[in-house]
Motif scaffolding. Structure first.
Motif, mmCIF file in Angstrom:
data_model
loop_
_atom_site.group_PDB
_atom_site.id
_atom_site.type_symbol
_atom_site.label_atom_id
_atom_site.label_comp_id
_atom_site.label_asym_id
_atom_site.label_seq_id
_atom_site.Cartn_x
_atom_site.Cartn_y
_atom_site.Cartn_z
ATOM 1 N N UNK A 44 58.647 6.817 90.898
ATOM 2 C CA UNK A 44 56.713 6.735 90.927
ATOM 3 C C UNK A 44 56.499 8.118 89.705
ATOM 4 N N UNK A 45 56.499 9.251 90.651
ATOM 5 C CA UNK A 45 56.776 10.077 89.844
ATOM 6 C C UNK A 45 56.955 10.432 87.876
ATOM 7 N N UNK A 46 58.315 10.100 88.676
ATOM 8 C CA UNK A 46 58.597 10.394 87.189
ATOM 9 C C UNK A 46 58.172 9.748 85.944
ATOM 10 N N UNK A 47 57.440 8.058 86.508
ATOM 11 C CA UNK A 47 56.862 7.067 85.727
ATOM 12 C C UNK A 47 55.383 8.138 85.176
ATOM 13 N N UNK A 48 54.930 8.230 86.309
ATOM 14 C CA UNK A 48 53.258 8.960 85.877
ATOM 15 C C UNK A 48 52.232 7.838 85.466
ATOM 16 N N UNK A 49 51.791 8.706 84.268
ATOM 17 C CA UNK A 49 50.514 8.001 83.383
ATOM 18 C C UNK A 49 51.722 7.711 81.821
ATOM 19 N N UNK A 50 53.172 7.666 82.211
ATOM 20 C CA UNK A 50 53.377 7.745 80.748
ATOM 21 C C UNK A 50 53.371 6.219 80.340
ATOM 22 N N UNK A 51 52.866 6.141 78.847
ATOM 23 C CA UNK A 51 53.094 5.014 78.380
ATOM 24 C C UNK A 51 50.661 4.580 78.711
ATOM 25 N N UNK A 52 50.598 5.678 79.153
ATOM 26 C CA UNK A 52 49.374 4.950 78.926
ATOM 27 C C UNK A 52 48.220 5.316 77.804
ATOM 28 N N UNK A 53 47.372 4.384 77.469
ATOM 29 C CA UNK A 53 46.531 5.083 76.417
ATOM 30 C C UNK A 53 45.745 5.722 76.335
ATOM 31 N N UNK A 54 44.339 5.172 77.605
ATOM 32 C CA UNK A 54 43.553 5.384 78.053
ATOM 33 C C UNK A 54 43.669 5.830 79.257
ATOM 34 N N UNK A 55 42.581 7.139 79.610
ATOM 35 C CA UNK A 55 42.179 7.148 81.349
ATOM 36 C C UNK A 55 40.949 8.011 81.087
ATOM 37 N N UNK A 56 39.631 6.838 82.076
ATOM 38 C CA UNK A 56 38.662 6.420 82.010
ATOM 39 C C UNK A 56 38.219 8.771 82.469
ATOM 40 N N UNK A 57 36.983 8.932 82.390
ATOM 41 C CA UNK A 57 36.788 10.373 82.481
ATOM 42 C C UNK A 57 36.949 10.076 84.263
ATOM 43 N N UNK A 58 36.301 9.198 85.417
ATOM 44 C CA UNK A 58 36.480 9.610 86.484
ATOM 45 C C UNK A 58 38.022 8.789 87.385
ATOM 46 N N UNK A 59 38.497 8.982 86.421
ATOM 47 C CA UNK A 59 40.047 8.320 87.048
ATOM 48 C C UNK A 59 41.082 9.502 86.696
ATOM 49 N N UNK A 60 42.387 9.315 86.878
ATOM 50 C CA UNK A 60 43.491 10.224 87.336
ATOM 51 C C UNK A 60 44.991 9.560 88.076
ATOM 52 N N UNK A 61 45.826 10.603 88.248
ATOM 53 C CA UNK A 61 46.149 10.691 89.140
ATOM 54 C C UNK A 61 47.010 12.133 89.940
ATOM 55 N N UNK A 62 47.115 12.038 91.250
ATOM 56 C CA UNK A 62 48.212 12.966 91.859
ATOM 57 C C UNK A 62 49.611 12.403 92.749
ATOM 58 N N UNK A 63 50.007 13.497 92.245
ATOM 59 C CA UNK A 63 51.331 13.075 92.626
ATOM 60 C C UNK A 63 51.399 14.188 94.056
ATOM 61 N N UNK A 64 52.177 13.297 94.935
ATOM 62 C CA UNK A 64 51.995 14.035 96.203
ATOM 63 C C UNK A 64 53.584 14.350 96.424
ATOM 64 N N UNK A 65 53.737 15.675 97.068
ATOM 65 C CA UNK A 65 55.363 16.241 96.613
ATOM 66 C C UNK A 65 55.217 16.758 98.230
ATOM 67 N N UNK A 66 56.416 16.824 98.682
ATOM 68 C CA UNK A 66 56.918 17.253 100.002
ATOM 69 C C UNK A 66 56.539 18.298 100.430
ATOM 70 N N UNK A 67 56.538 19.133 101.450
ATOM 71 C CA UNK A 67 56.260 20.413 101.280
ATOM 72 C C UNK A 67 56.765 21.479 101.009
ATOM 73 N N UNK A 68 56.620 22.877 100.459
ATOM 74 C CA UNK A 68 57.060 23.830 100.142
ATOM 75 C C UNK A 68 58.096 23.558 99.051
ATOM 76 N N UNK A 69 57.807 22.239 97.445
ATOM 77 C CA UNK A 69 57.839 22.155 96.173
ATOM 78 C C UNK A 69 57.282 22.289 95.317
ATOM 79 N N UNK A 70 58.305 23.006 93.979
ATOM 80 C CA UNK A 70 57.711 23.700 93.412
ATOM 81 C C UNK A 70 57.955 23.143 92.281
ATOM 82 N N UNK A 71 57.228 21.843 91.677
ATOM 83 C CA UNK A 71 57.409 21.129 90.691
ATOM 84 C C UNK A 71 57.721 21.610 89.730
#
Length: 152
Positions: A44-71
């Protein structure tokens, strides 16, 4: 028959792609309420917001990574520009990348920070400036900061 089997295999693969958690996470960013889709597994991290044509002003995506990650985040196959918020384990905003444009073809710019973080939040381009979000601020990420990210 062989074509039919290939089509069925492709459909099965598409159906098995993990989606973001069904219920969005409600957070406060810069005094405004946001609803963030949470993604916390590799697919799901790889997919993320790919392909989305619109993001509302009060919406977004939170990527939750394991501790000590440098994504490392890139904008391949994106259709919209975003602001990227890199956030550490204590919900402190480490780095803000504003108005990050989509990337049509490699090589794409890579967005990262040099120290481990826990979250990357993607919101519509212009949000960070509108809310006055700056490095060093502590964000209210609600219930998500009370539980460690699953190790993947």
């Amino acid at each position: 028959m062989r074509l039919w089997l290939r089509l069925m295999a492709c459909l099965a693969m598409l159906c098995s792609i993990p989606a973001a958690h069904a219920e969005p996470l409600e957070v406060m960013l810069g005094g405004e309420r946001f609803y963030l889709e949470v993604v916390d597994d590799p697919a799901s991290r790889r997919q993320g917001l790919m392909g989305r044509e619109f993001l509302a002003p009060d919406e977004g995506m939170l990527f939750d990574f394991p501790s000590s990650t440098t994504p490392a985040i890139w904008m391949r196959n994106m259709l919209i520009s975003l602001d990227l918020l890199f956030v550490d384990e204590q919900s402190r905003l480490v780095k803000v990348f504003t108005d990050v444009p989509p990337c049509d073809a490699p090589p794409c710019d890579i967005y990262r920070v040099e120290r481990p973080i826990r979250f990357v939040i993607e919101v519509a381009a212009g949000t960070a400036d509108r809310l006055g979000l700056e490095s060093g601020m502590v964000l209210n990420l609600g219930r998500i900061t009370r539980q460690p990210a699953p190790y993947q």
